[in-house]
Motif scaffolding. Structure first.
Motif, PDB file in Angstrom:
ATOM      1  N   ILE A 164       0.832  -1.209   0.000  1.00 44.65           N
ATOM      2  CA  ILE A 164       0.000   0.000   0.000  1.00 44.65           C
ATOM      3  C   ILE A 164       0.861   1.252   0.000  1.00 44.65           C
ATOM      4  N   LEU A 165       1.893   1.261   0.844  1.00 45.08           N
ATOM      5  CA  LEU A 165       2.741   2.455   0.927  1.00 45.08           C
ATOM      6  C   LEU A 165       3.471   2.699  -0.398  1.00 45.08           C
ATOM      7  N   ILE A 166       4.009   1.620  -0.985  1.00 45.29           N
ATOM      8  CA  ILE A 166       4.733   1.804  -2.248  1.00 45.29           C
ATOM      9  C   ILE A 166       3.780   2.277  -3.333  1.00 45.29           C
ATOM     10  N   LEU A 182       1.062   3.956  -2.991  1.00 43.45           N
ATOM     11  CA  LEU A 182       0.708   5.352  -2.721  1.00 43.45           C
ATOM     12  C   LEU A 182       1.787   6.280  -3.254  1.00 43.45           C
ATOM     13  N   SER A 183       3.043   5.880  -3.070  1.00 42.28           N
ATOM     14  CA  SER A 183       4.118   6.780  -3.466  1.00 42.28           C
ATOM     15  C   SER A 183       4.269   6.818  -4.987  1.00 42.28           C
ATOM     16  N   LEU A 184       3.709   5.815  -5.667  1.00 41.37           N
ATOM     17  CA  LEU A 184       3.855   5.778  -7.127  1.00 41.37           C
ATOM     18  C   LEU A 184       2.621   6.279  -7.858  1.00 41.37           C
ATOM     19  N   ASP A 185       1.498   6.360  -7.140  1.00 42.53           N
ATOM     20  CA  ASP A 185       0.212   6.580  -7.800  1.00 42.53           C
ATOM     21  C   ASP A 185       0.069   8.004  -8.351  1.00 42.53           C
ATOM     22  N   GLN A 186      -0.313   8.106  -9.652  1.00 42.03           N
ATOM     23  CA  GLN A 186      -0.514   9.427 -10.269  1.00 42.03           C
ATOM     24  C   GLN A 186      -1.714  10.128  -9.651  1.00 42.03           C
ATOM     25  N   ASP A 187      -2.785   9.378  -9.431  1.00 39.46           N
ATOM     26  CA  ASP A 187      -4.008   9.978  -8.893  1.00 39.46           C
ATOM     27  C   ASP A 187      -3.751  10.629  -7.548  1.00 39.46           C
ATOM     28  N   THR A 188      -2.876  10.003  -6.756  1.00 37.61           N
ATOM     29  CA  THR A 188      -2.584  10.566  -5.444  1.00 37.61           C
ATOM     30  C   THR A 188      -1.785  11.859  -5.585  1.00 37.61           C
ATOM     31  N   ALA A 193       5.254  -2.321  -7.307  1.00 33.39           N
ATOM     32  CA  ALA A 193       5.018  -2.559  -5.870  1.00 33.39           C
ATOM     33  C   ALA A 193       5.045  -4.056  -5.580  1.00 33.39           C
ATOM     34  N   VAL A 194       4.417  -4.851  -6.466  1.00 32.25           N
ATOM     35  CA  VAL A 194       4.397  -6.307  -6.274  1.00 32.25           C
ATOM     36  C   VAL A 194       5.825  -6.847  -6.255  1.00 32.25           C
ATOM     37  N   LEU A 195       6.621  -6.368  -7.211  1.00 32.59           N
ATOM     38  CA  LEU A 195       8.002  -6.842  -7.281  1.00 32.59           C
ATOM     39  C   LEU A 195       8.769  -6.505  -6.006  1.00 32.59           C
ATOM     40  N   ILE A 196       8.589  -5.250  -5.544  1.00 31.76           N
ATOM     41  CA  ILE A 196       9.326  -4.838  -4.346  1.00 31.76           C
ATOM     42  C   ILE A 196       8.892  -5.677  -3.145  1.00 31.76           C
ATOM     43  N   VAL A 197       7.575  -5.908  -3.029  1.00 30.15           N
ATOM     44  CA  VAL A 197       7.087  -6.700  -1.891  1.00 30.15           C
ATOM     45  C   VAL A 197       7.673  -8.114  -1.953  1.00 30.15           C
ATOM     46  N   LEU A 198       7.637  -8.707  -3.154  1.00 25.37           N
ATOM     47  CA  LEU A 198       8.188 -10.059  -3.293  1.00 25.37           C
ATOM     48  C   LEU A 198       9.671 -10.073  -2.920  1.00 25.37           C
ATOM     49  N   ALA A 199      10.395  -9.051  -3.385  1.00 21.29           N
ATOM     50  CA  ALA A 199      11.824  -8.986  -3.073  1.00 21.29           C
ATOM     51  C   ALA A 199      12.035  -8.868  -1.575  1.00 21.29           C
ATOM     52  N   SER A 200      11.167  -8.110  -0.917  1.00 19.91           N
ATOM     53  CA  SER A 200      11.360  -7.938   0.523  1.00 19.91           C
ATOM     54  C   SER A 200      11.089  -9.248   1.255  1.00 19.91           C
ATOM     55  N   TYR A 201      10.089 -10.013   0.803  1.00 21.10           N
ATOM     56  CA  TYR A 201       9.861 -11.328   1.422  1.00 21.10           C
ATOM     57  C   TYR A 201      11.070 -12.229   1.218  1.00 21.10           C
ATOM     58  N   ALA A 202      11.585 -12.194  -0.012  1.00 14.58           N
ATOM     59  CA  ALA A 202      12.750 -13.029  -0.306  1.00 14.58           C
ATOM     60  C   ALA A 202      13.893 -12.667   0.631  1.00 14.58           C
TER      61      ALA A 202
END
Ligand SMILES: Nc1ncnc2c1ncn2[C@@H]1O[C@H](COP(=O)(O)OP(=O)(O)OP(=O)(O)O)[C@@H](O)[C@H]1O
Ligand SMILES: [Mg+2]
Lengths: 680, 251
Positions: free
Chosen positions: A36-38, A40-46, A154-163
């Motif tokens: 969610i945080l990542i 948010l930081s990438l979202d154009q609408d935000t 964001a999905v990639l970063i989350v997966l990397a963090s789990y790894a």
């Protein structure tokens, strides 16, 4: 053969559901929030929203901090979870399973756990992100759009963090597997209290470090400037924070044991039913649960500071907004045509719903402030530090400040940074000056220039200047400061000057509707010919509100996480103590302790293990005041100094919250302790 | 009147899932006189532990009655039960069952503290008793710091610290080596000599040979009993051993 290992791993996880399900659940939540945080930081609408850019930056910082925090937390919890497994590995090892096979089991287990955690986390993240994004846009006022967003990065970063997290956990487990001998494995769990003078020494060391850290924090100057704040102060604060973390762990690990064992020496106190059981159990448990309690203390400190800071920020927000007066904007109109255009425009623009709140007259003059020298005879050179001074009448002053200035006929009022007592006109006549207070509204109309308040009609003052042969006007304060009017120019261009310095009218325009409507009106109106010197704080206010809402939003998420972390820590602490205590419980019953007494001791011990961390956390939080206020001041210079009360308030909130968590945790404990007996 | 009277006690366990019924005790009748040292023997699963639990009101009998000094323990109110157990019974188990969270000394003090004894009295009782049982030196240690024999002696000390009417011991030597076994048995003998009534459950013929009477349980009933009479420990040992062979030879 591979199937066997897979089966053992799956079996272990499904058999120990009470251990693994909360574990998967908590790692999943970590992944979810990170996603969610990542996003948010990438979202154009935000970013497109007012304050959205600030929110995006905050989310980015938040996600980095949060990533580190959740990584540490996950590893910490994994220790709890694997504690039970170690014994099992030892038995398998003794039964003839080689270490390399055990490694395979550990590996498969971690893969299953990380996949379960990340999949649940990402799916939860995608779903909750849309909900959060919609509510955020609703809250901050942006354009709602219902298309489902999915951030691949964001999905990639989350997966990397789990790894990363599971790689670290696996390495730790492998090291433990090779370092510990089976016998030690099987024994782990039967360690108890150790006594000794060392404990007292380290406890005192902890207190000493804490005192140094507190002193360091109190030495931060109360009024931080942004420059000092960025430099030494932050270094000092970070250093103090590290000392506090070290001291906290020392105090919990060594201090608690030292204190408890010295209380035990008072037999009249110790040899009482409840004290006897509670003190002994706490002293025994402390060695292991001390780390957990220290962690709860640190987490609580962060949560209390965050809550208190947020509340301070929120409660001071109105002061800031009142200071910049965003509900209206000001326009200087120098000719009648401009005034007319403006009025028609406003009528058209808002269908008569607009209102001009006030029209104020002012006479601009030149002011010169120069330190160190009397310059009564000075002439204006180009490039001199000249500024406008407005002369306004008494009525304008009192309507904008709601203060009755009380100025006599031969006096002027002065609103300036420096206090000035009097000035001389060319005739050598001394006019007294009454130093007056400013007000946010006054500043919003005239800016922060110096003002002379003339007790009579301004036209008359102008006449006085022009018809009398006044060469200059000077204001002197202790030989330092000079207020000075360029008489030569007035002389040479008498007529055109009179035209030019005709009354300047300042309009305060307040358009009905939102800040956004206000801002749009301001942008359009300020383009009209004949209007100069426009000023609006609406945009500033909108940025501020955006930031404020974004901060509130982020802090709420982070607080929510802290609560989960504390709950999970407590859950595991109780779960494992419960499992260990199950056999003790049976013995206690045989020794003639009734259930009521046992339950009471459980609740008392729970209270202690929550109150102690919170009490220390409250102290930590109180001492962080100066720095935290300094940080808030960089955004809102008008912050109120109510941080201490809000810290106490947040602490009380935390206690209420922990009370409920504590009751739940105690129930888990009692259930495990009693349930174990029946299942045997 | 006997100190303990067990009349027609029957205990059936029904497992929750399968509904299978296990008859742990079918019809037990026995008495223990004050000052007696009674041993109960029987093969594994014959219901010895179950019987002890029922006697101490830790578990309800399916039917039958237990009288302690003429009082039916069924008549004791629920909230008085913990106190009753604490004052009337002392327990010693195979697994020592010392509480890890307390030092050896505090384990022994625990029953006294629970019984609201004054702090000054407590050590006046505990220290001499520990001296008598030879564990005075380890009072400040924790259970994980002492040997199995020491643990069991501490457990015996804890069991008699309240001067209970009946000391119940469930295989107290089951986890000990022969040296420690000898020490613990010697200790039980001494306690008996000083007037303590003891009910000892054991698999060990050697342990049983220290008792004044041995009961044999089989198929949930008291099957046989032997009195020591004037026999020495060694002679009594041989008698018990013979009886056991007959008992087990049935299969
Ligand atoms: N809680 C219980 N639920 C169901 N059955 C039980 C329960 N406790 C004991 N049993 C059964 O009752 C029988 C008697 O058990 P008990 O523990 O009294 O035997 P024991 O004589 O003490 O054996 P050992 O010498 O091995 O300690 C056994 O068949 C046992 O399986
Ligand atoms: Mg048994």
């Amino acid at each position: 053969m591979r199937n066997v290992y897979f089966k053992i791993a799956v079996n272990a996880i499904s058999k120990k559901r009470i251990v693994y399900i909360p574990y998967i659940f908590s790692t999943a939540i970590m992944g979810m929030v990170l996603y969610i945080l990542i996003s948010l930081s990438l979202d154009q609408d935000t970013s497109a929203m007012f304050g959205g850019q600030a929110l995006a930056i905050l989310s980015k910082i938040g996600s980095i901090v949060f990533f580190l925090l959740s990584m540490i937390f996950n590893i910490y919890i994994s220790f709890f979870v694997t504690r039970g497994r170690n014994k099992e590995y030892a038995v398998l090892n003794v039964l003839g399973m080689e270490k390399k096979h055990l490694l395979k089991i550990i590996f498969i287990e971690n893969i299953i756990l990380s996949i379960a955690g990340s999949v649940i986390g990402i799916v939860g993240g995608v779903v909750f992100y849309k909900l959060i994004q919609l509510s955020l846009i609703k809250y901050m006022g942006g354009e709602i759009n219902y298309r489902l967003t999915f951030s691949f990065i964001a999905v990639l970063i989350v997966l990397a963090s789990y790894a990363a997290v599971y790689a670290i956990i696996s390495v730790i487990q492998i090291i433990m597997l090779y370092v510990l001998k089976p016998v030690e494995y099987m024994k782990s769990g039967s360690k108890g209290e150790k006594k000794g003078k060392l404990y007292l020494f380290f406890a005192i060391l902890g207190v000493a470090i804490l005192v140094v850290a507190y002193k360091l924090e109190s030495s931060i100057p109360p009024d931080l400037r942004i420059r000092t704040f960025m430099g030494d102060t932050t270094k000092k604060f970070v250093f103090a924070s590290i000392l506090i973390v070290v001291a906290t762990y020392l105090i919990f690990v060594f201090g608690s044991v030292a204190v408890l064992s010295s209380i035990k020496k008072f037999k009249w106190f110790f040899y009482r039913k409840l004290n006897f059981i509670n003190l002994s159990t706490l002293a025994y448990r402390m060695r292991r649960s001390a780390i957990g309690l220290g962690t709860i203390c640190i987490l609580s400190t962060l949560a209390i500071i965050l809550t208190a800071a947020l509340l301070t920020f929120i409660t001071s927000a109105d002061d800031y907004l009142a200071t910049i007066v965003p509900e209206s904007f000001t326009l200087e109109v120098t000719d009648d045509e401009g005034a007319e255009t403006l009025m028609t425009y406003l009528d058209d623009y808002t269908n008569n719903s607009s209102s001009t709140q006030g029209v104020y007259d002012a006479l601009p003059l030149l002011i010169r402030i120069q330190a160190g020298r009397i310059i009564e005879n000075a002439t204006v050179k180009q490039g001199d530090d000249l500024d406008m001074v407005y002369i306004i009448d008494e009525a304008s002053y009192s309507s904008l400040t709601e203060i009755d200035p009380d100025i006599d006929n031969n006096e002027f009022g002065l609103i300036a940074k420096d206090k000035i007592k009097s000035f001389h006109d060319m005739d050598g006549m001394e006019h007294k000056l009454v130093n007056l207070d400013s007000s946010p509204k006054l500043e919003s109309v005239y800016g922060s220039v110096n003002l002379l308040v003339y007790p009579g009609d301004i036209d008359m003052l102008l006449d006085y200047y022009l018809s009398n042969d006044v060469r200059y006007v000077s204001v002197i304060k202790g030989g330092d400061t000079v207020l000075w009017a360029d008489k030569e120019r007035i002389e040479s261009e008498k007529e055109s000057f009179r035209e030019e310095f005709k009354r300047t009218t300042i309009y305060i325009v307040d358009v009905d509707g939102t800040y956004e409507a206000q801002y749009r009106a301001y942008l359009e109106v300020s383009g009209i010919v004949g209007i100069s010197n426009t000023h609006s704080s609406t945009g500033e206010a909108m940025e501020f509100i955006g930031l404020y809402k974004g901060l509130t939003f982020l802090c709420t998420i982070i607080l929510f996480l802290f609560i989960i972390m504390v709950s999970v820590t407590l859950y595991y602490k109780n779960l494992f103590e419960g499992i260990e205590d199950a056999s003790n419980y049976e013995v206690m019953r045989k020794l003639g302790m009734d259930d009521k007494l046992i339950n009471r001791t459980v609740y008392i011990q729970m209270t202690f293990s929550l109150i102690l961390p919170i009490a220390l956390a409250a102290f930590h939080a109180l001492f962080s005041e100066r720095y935290v206020i300094g940080v808030i001041k960089t955004v809102n210079p008008y912050v109120q100094r109510s941080f201490q009360y809000l810290t106490v308030f947040s602490t009380i909130l935390a206690i209420v919250l922990y009370f409920f968590i504590g009751i739940l945790a105690s129930r888990t404990y009692i259930k495990i302790v009693k349930g174990q007996k029946k299942d045997d | 009147m006997s100190l303990l009277e067990v009349k027609n006690v029957r205990k059936i366990y029904s497992t929750r899932f399968s509904g299978n019924k296990v008859v742990a005790l079918s019809d037990v009748n026995m008495t223990v006189e004050e000052g007696e040292f009674v041993a109960i023997m029987g093969e594994s699963g014959s219901g010895k532990t179950t019987l002890l639990n029922i006697i101490a009101a830790m578990d309800d009998a399916t039917s039958g009655d237990i009288f302690l000094n003429g009082t039916n323990i069924k008549d004791i109110k629920e909230h008085k039960l913990a106190e009753f157990r604490r004052r009337e019974f002392g327990f010693v188990f195979q697994e020592f069952n010392l509480l890890d969270t307390f030092s050896i000394g505090d384990n022994i003090r625990l029953p006294l503290v629970l019984d609201d004894h004054k702090s000054k009295e407590i050590d006046d009782i505990v220290i001499p008793l520990a001296g008598k049982l030879g564990i005075k030196e380890i009072l400040d240690k924790y259970p994980y710091e002492v040997s199995g024999g020491e643990k069991q002696r501490a457990a015996c000390c804890r069991a008699v610290v309240m001067k209970p009417k009946l000391l119940l011991a469930d295989e107290p030597t089951g986890s000990l080596d022969s040296k420690s076994t000898g020490e613990v048995l010697h200790l039980l003998e001494e306690l008996h000599a000083s007037g303590q009534t003891i009910l000892l459950v054991t698999h060990s013929v050697k342990a049983a040979s220290h008792a004044s009477r041995v009961l044999f349980i089989k198929d949930g009933e008291v099957y046989h009993q032997l009195y020591r009479g004037d026999l020495s420990n060694h002679e009594f040992y041989n008698r018990i051993s013979d009886s056991l062979q007959v008992l087990l030879g049935g299969r």
